[in-house]
Design a protein around this motif. Structure first.
Motif, PDB file in Angstrom:
ATOM      1  N   ALA A 169       0.794  -1.201   0.421  1.00 13.04           N
ATOM      2  CA  ALA A 169      -0.166   0.527   0.100  1.00 13.04           C
ATOM      3  C   ALA A 169       0.883   1.627  -0.006  1.00 13.04           C
ATOM      4  N   ALA A 170       1.720   1.033   0.973  1.00 15.61           N
ATOM      5  CA  ALA A 170       2.962   2.529   1.368  1.00 15.61           C
ATOM      6  C   ALA A 170       3.563   2.453  -0.806  1.00 15.61           C
ATOM      7  N   GLU A 171       3.768   1.868  -1.385  1.00 17.13           N
ATOM      8  CA  GLU A 171       4.899   1.522  -2.872  1.00 17.13           C
ATOM      9  C   GLU A 171       3.950   2.538  -3.493  1.00 17.13           C
ATOM     10  N   GLN A 172       3.124   1.589  -3.592  1.00 16.71           N
ATOM     11  CA  GLN A 172       0.985   2.695  -4.003  1.00 16.71           C
ATOM     12  C   GLN A 172       1.255   4.334  -4.134  1.00 16.71           C
ATOM     13  N   ILE A 173       1.162   4.147  -2.684  1.00 15.46           N
ATOM     14  CA  ILE A 173       1.057   6.089  -2.794  1.00 15.46           C
ATOM     15  C   ILE A 173       2.115   7.000  -2.409  1.00 15.46           C
ATOM     16  N   LEU A 176      -7.033   4.831   1.490  1.00 17.37           N
ATOM     17  CA  LEU A 176      -5.342   5.835   1.993  1.00 17.37           C
ATOM     18  C   LEU A 176      -4.549   6.977   1.122  1.00 17.37           C
ATOM     19  N   THR A 177      -4.574   7.577   1.074  1.00 16.52           N
ATOM     20  CA  THR A 177      -4.331   9.010   0.181  1.00 16.52           C
ATOM     21  C   THR A 177      -2.196   9.144   0.628  1.00 16.52           C
ATOM     22  N   GLY A 178      -2.356   9.267   1.869  1.00 19.39           N
ATOM     23  CA  GLY A 178      -0.970   9.653   2.195  1.00 19.39           C
ATOM     24  C   GLY A 178      -0.796   9.171   3.210  1.00 19.39           C
ATOM     25  N   ILE A 179       1.128   8.972   3.474  1.00 22.23           N
ATOM     26  CA  ILE A 179       1.783   8.296   4.573  1.00 22.23           C
ATOM     27  C   ILE A 179       2.493   9.580   5.471  1.00 22.23           C
ATOM     28  N   ASN A 180       3.285   9.116   6.001  1.00 17.08           N
ATOM     29  CA  ASN A 180       4.478   9.934   6.686  1.00 17.08           C
ATOM     30  C   ASN A 180       5.326   9.072   7.105  1.00 17.08           C
ATOM     31  N   VAL A 181       6.471   9.824   6.970  1.00 18.62           N
ATOM     32  CA  VAL A 181       7.662   8.864   6.516  1.00 18.62           C
ATOM     33  C   VAL A 181       9.139   9.155   7.557  1.00 18.62           C
ATOM     34  N   ALA A 182       8.789   8.271   9.023  1.00 21.94           N
ATOM     35  CA  ALA A 182      10.031   9.233   9.570  1.00 21.94           C
ATOM     36  C   ALA A 182      11.463   7.754  10.269  1.00 21.94           C
ATOM     37  N   ASP A 183      11.997   8.295  10.326  1.00 25.24           N
ATOM     38  CA  ASP A 183      13.803   7.251  10.011  1.00 25.24           C
ATOM     39  C   ASP A 183      13.154   5.943   9.239  1.00 25.24           C
ATOM     40  N   ARG A 217       2.456   7.135  10.508  1.00 25.72           N
ATOM     41  CA  ARG A 217       0.867   7.424   9.890  1.00 25.72           C
ATOM     42  C   ARG A 217       0.624   6.963   8.850  1.00 25.72           C
ATOM     43  N   TRP A 218      -0.723   7.134   8.714  1.00 23.48           N
ATOM     44  CA  TRP A 218      -1.343   6.965   6.806  1.00 23.48           C
ATOM     45  C   TRP A 218      -2.693   8.392   7.472  1.00 23.48           C
ATOM     46  N   LYS A 219      -2.207   8.353   6.084  1.00 22.96           N
ATOM     47  CA  LYS A 219      -3.761   9.682   5.463  1.00 22.96           C
ATOM     48  C   LYS A 219      -4.909   9.190   5.205  1.00 22.96           C
TER      49      LYS A 219
END
Length: 442
Positions: free
Chosen positions: A302-306, A365-372, A377-379
């Protein structure tokens, strides 16, 4: 064992309550404000912020109003994200009512066919009882949407707008289900008396079609597609069919998308395909089929598609640990265990096995936040209008996704060859009442 509660026990319960006077503060707050408001965790709200490192451009959220059509709203939203970007449109929507009409007609036929098939079984059997419990409803799954669009196409909302009964579906559902149960009585008798059940069924469908037309309108066979793009240029495509519209403007091969589920119960091995008996909407349509994978595999796809600029249809249990007014979904959003002094912790598998959780709602799902290097978290784009959440958008913590997300639909290019081979194998058929056969209906 048949042990009643005694008055001595009740006195002991009351004594233990009075031993902790500090709880009177919690009691006062809960009685005045309710459990959720009284136990809301401000630290969770501060941590699960609506800021994201990767987002797909989207528009104003849609509103399914008082209906359970979230699954079709979510799917059509993923398509309109593509369409709005390609054509330069703003706040354009596809007709949910068009999909709704055909879904209800096809579900009626699907139900009646199943009634004919099971006519020799006792009406009190578990299968027949399950069929009669809900002949049709607003809810659905991704593969049902695939079946509808492949057969009927899609249209802009302007070509088939919402009606009173599409937006407030309870009365239509009640009347249609009453009619279908009545038809079930007739068809079961016809089969047992060896009369022509198929001819009777066609007469029933004629009347159901008329009911749907009076409630929802008749779907257009052709329509005019006219719009102005972001450069204010007028565009016109006259007398186009719904199937040609989908192919020409959305141009998505729905068979390129794979439903992934996460069901970590003992009876469902990972990397195995599953289907559900007696679950569907179109006779001969796309079968309900999904691949059960570990949660890290599901989230990674899912993250890769976003990241590649495409939103993701997903199904979850939205009512669990979700604060609607601010749109926060987090495992720590409510301090209920600390407040009441007991534990309400089950594993995801236990919640499925013990009927405490299942897929109830579909969103995007329209967004993600990547930290380290990790998603935290997911939008989420909801379909409950702008008054709920952050102008209709929610934020889910990664921990919440782990616990309460059960399905995503992603392009097959994000799956390994091993996973694709597993999906293409003959699926294991689950019972109709299995929790993974639940429909998104919130």
């Amino acid at each position: 064992m048949n042990t009643e509660i005694t008055f001595n026990q009740l006195e002991n319960f009351s004594k233990k309550w009075r031993e902790n006077p500090d709880r009177l503060v919690f009691q006062a707050s809960i009685m005045k404000n309710g459990i959720k408001a009284a136990t809301e965790n401000p630290e969770s709200k501060a941590r699960v912020r609506p800021v994201f490192s990767h987002e797909v451009a989207t528009d104003k959220v849609s509103n399914q109003q008082q209906s359970g059509r979230c699954w079709m709203f979510a799917a059509l939203n993923t398509f309109r994200h593509k369409l709005n970007g390609t054509l330069g449109l703003k706040d354009f929507e596809l007709s949910q009512n068009f999909i709704n009409f055909w879904d209800k007609l096809e579900k009626a036929n699907y139900f009646l066919e199943n009634i004919i098939e099971t006519a020799n079984e006792d009406e009190n059997s578990r299968l027949v009882s399950w069929l009669l419990d809900t002949p049709q409803q607003d809810g659905g799954q991704w593969d049902m949407l695939v079946s509808i669009i492949e057969k009927y196409g899609a249209v802009p909302k302007s070509a088939m707008p919402e009606t009173f009964q599409s937006s407030k579906s309870a009365d239509l559902n009640h009347l249609l289900n009453e009619r279908l149960r009545t038809d079930a009585v007739i068809l079961r008798k016809a089969v047992n008396e060896k009369t022509n059940a198929s001819a009777l069924k066609e007469e029933m469908l004629v009347e159901i079609y008329q009911l749907l037309v009076m409630s929802l309108g008749e779907p257009p066979k052709v329509f005019d597609f006219e719009y102005r793009n972001k450069d204010n240029e007028f565009k016109q495509d006259l007398q186009i069919s719904p199937k040609d519209f989908f192919k020409r403007y959305i141009d998505v091969d729905l068979r390129d998308y794979i439903p992934l589920i996460n069901a970590p119960t003992k009876d469902k091995p990972f990397n195995q395909a599953f289907t559900v008996n007696y679950l569907g909407n179109i006779v001969g349509g796309a079968p309900i089929k999904y691949l059960n994978v570990e949660m890290n595999v599901l989230k990674k796809a899912a993250a890769e598609q976003i990241k590649d600029g495409e939103t993701v249809w997903f199904g979850c249990d939205v009512g669990q640990l979700s604060e609607r007014s601010s749109g926060i979904m987090d495992t720590d959003i409510f301090l209920t265990n600390q407040t009441f002094g007991f534990k309400t912790k089950m594993t995801k598998a236990e919640r499925l096995d013990y009927k405490h959780s299942m897929l109830t709602h579909a969103m995007v799902l329209t967004g993600i936040n990547v930290a380290d290097g990790e998603v935290n978290r997911w939008k989420v784009e909801n379909s409950w209008g702008e008054a709920i959440g952050n102008k209709g958008y929610f934020v889910a913590s990664d921990a919440w996704m782990d616990e309460f997300t059960f399905q995503v639909v992603v392009q097959k290019k994000y799956l390994s060859e091993e996973l694709l081979n597993a999906f293409n194998q003959e699926p294991i058929a689950l019972k109709p009442w299995d929790p993974m056969g639940s429909l998104a209906f919130r």
